[in-house]
Design an enzyme around this catalytic site. Sequence first.
Site, PDB file in Angstrom:
ATOM      1  N   PRO A  27       0.839  -1.202   0.000  1.00  0.00           N
ATOM      2  CA  PRO A  27       0.000   0.000   0.000  1.00  0.00           C
ATOM      3  C   PRO A  27       0.873   1.250   0.000  1.00  0.00           C
ATOM      4  O   PRO A  27       1.801   1.367   0.801  1.00  0.00           O
ATOM      5  CB  PRO A  27      -0.770  -0.115   1.327  1.00  0.00           C
ATOM      6  CG  PRO A  27      -0.616  -1.541   1.749  1.00  0.00           C
ATOM      7  CD  PRO A  27       0.703  -1.990   1.226  1.00  0.00           C
ATOM      8  N   GLN A  83      -5.968  -1.753   3.382  1.00  0.00           N
ATOM      9  CA  GLN A  83      -5.087  -1.513   4.517  1.00  0.00           C
ATOM     10  C   GLN A  83      -5.663  -0.409   5.403  1.00  0.00           C
ATOM     11  O   GLN A  83      -6.070   0.646   4.912  1.00  0.00           O
ATOM     12  CB  GLN A  83      -3.678  -1.098   4.103  1.00  0.00           C
ATOM     13  CG  GLN A  83      -2.754  -1.063   5.321  1.00  0.00           C
ATOM     14  CD  GLN A  83      -1.360  -0.569   5.033  1.00  0.00           C
ATOM     15  OE1 GLN A  83      -1.163   0.595   4.727  1.00  0.00           O
ATOM     16  NE2 GLN A  83      -0.386  -1.460   5.151  1.00  0.00           N
ATOM     17  N   CYS A 114       4.487   3.258   9.182  1.00  0.00           N
ATOM     18  CA  CYS A 114       4.694   4.621   8.712  1.00  0.00           C
ATOM     19  C   CYS A 114       5.732   5.345   9.573  1.00  0.00           C
ATOM     20  O   CYS A 114       5.561   5.455  10.791  1.00  0.00           O
ATOM     21  CB  CYS A 114       3.383   5.386   8.722  1.00  0.00           C
ATOM     22  SG  CYS A 114       3.556   7.059   8.066  1.00  0.00           S
ATOM     23  N   ARG A 241       8.263   0.601  -3.611  1.00  0.00           N
ATOM     24  CA  ARG A 241       8.901   1.589  -4.491  1.00  0.00           C
ATOM     25  C   ARG A 241       9.418   1.007  -5.795  1.00  0.00           C
ATOM     26  O   ARG A 241       9.500   1.702  -6.801  1.00  0.00           O
ATOM     27  CB  ARG A 241      10.042   2.276  -3.734  1.00  0.00           C
ATOM     28  CG  ARG A 241       9.571   3.166  -2.587  1.00  0.00           C
ATOM     29  CD  ARG A 241      10.754   3.701  -1.787  1.00  0.00           C
ATOM     30  NE  ARG A 241      11.501   2.623  -1.158  1.00  0.00           N
ATOM     31  CZ  ARG A 241      12.806   2.690  -0.877  1.00  0.00           C
ATOM     32  NH1 ARG A 241      13.498   3.768  -1.193  1.00  0.00           N
ATOM     33  NH2 ARG A 241      13.414   1.665  -0.294  1.00  0.00           N
TER      34      ARG A 241
END
Length: 384
Positions: A27, A83, A114, A241
């Site tokens: 996500p 998510q 995060c 990424r």
Amino acid sequence: MPTPTSTVNPTLSIGPHTAQPPVVLAPMAGITNAPFRTLCREFSGGKGLFVSEMITTRALVERNEKTMQLIHFDATEKPRSIQLYGVDPATVGKAVRMIAEEDLADHIDLNFGCPVPKVTRKGGGSALPYKRHLLRAILREAVSGAGDLPVTMKMRKGIDDDHITFLDAGRIAVEEGVTAIALHGRTAAQHYGGTADWDAIARLKEHVPEIPVLGNGDIWSADDALRMVRETGCDGVVVGRGCLGRPWLFGDLVAAFEGRPDDYARPTLREVAAVMVRHATLLGEWIGDETRGVIDFRKHVAWYLKGFSVGSEMRKRLAITSSLAELSDGLAELDQDQPWPAGADGPRGRTSGNNRVVLPDGWLKDPYDCAGVSEDAELDTSGG
């Protein structure tokens, strides 16, 4: 280090759902919306697991208009994976029950990864697993509220090298009924810098053999994914990424796990341009406005064109387009016969690192005290 194992077409089980090969789209806020998931899924032939961008539990419970759009899934998405991010056990429980009762998704993932300062300073994201009792309370509410829906979690190694949490968090997750764990092999302090610690992924797999462990971090190519599975013994990989501007990476991943390395995509600029226009078109259709769709697509331009000979002025021009015609016309002016650039399979996206983690006052004094986490830690920010 685990003994290398066969990586040809293994299957990942997430509750009643299976992903073969064991590949998951991470996500990413503003990225893994329905249009991008559609592209990744098309290139993979529908194989793998594709998770929505992060949804804050408070916004979901309040039925925020933007949030309700973000949880929209295409009819072809099976299973539907969402998510959630939350800091309050009661709110997380309400959000999960809402998803289960209203049939909004088939799988729930919880974000504890995060590293963004405005989240960690409130005790959220990758700061939260340090508070063991709070983590347990959130997981317990989520699993209880989910009913038959599988609940998974994504986390980092810890806050920094002096405050490592992933083994404790993994054991708590198993005890509370979490179905699988994804570990990003970095601390919050590292953000996206340095090198991901794949040894930590191997250690977590040995520590919680009862459930699947997914590895995340520095998977820039399909071969990286195979190597991670061989070296760590993990049950699957989570790719973030590495697929920015490269949704066809999921086709490569399928080919790799199925033992077909000769089928890796090496698109010409012409083929890349076609995907760019389709991506922008899908965004416009999803948002309901072509201009807004193209504007939203701007962030992807540099990733798609990485390594190609384009020129700084044209790159700037393409990054401020406001219509599909502008985008198509600009791309048409390029030498579209350019082959896939050498080195374009390398790192992309954020690479910042060595950051001081901003935490609430006194956060590190007691790893079990749950006080100090406020609901304003729930912000529309993702990562992990």
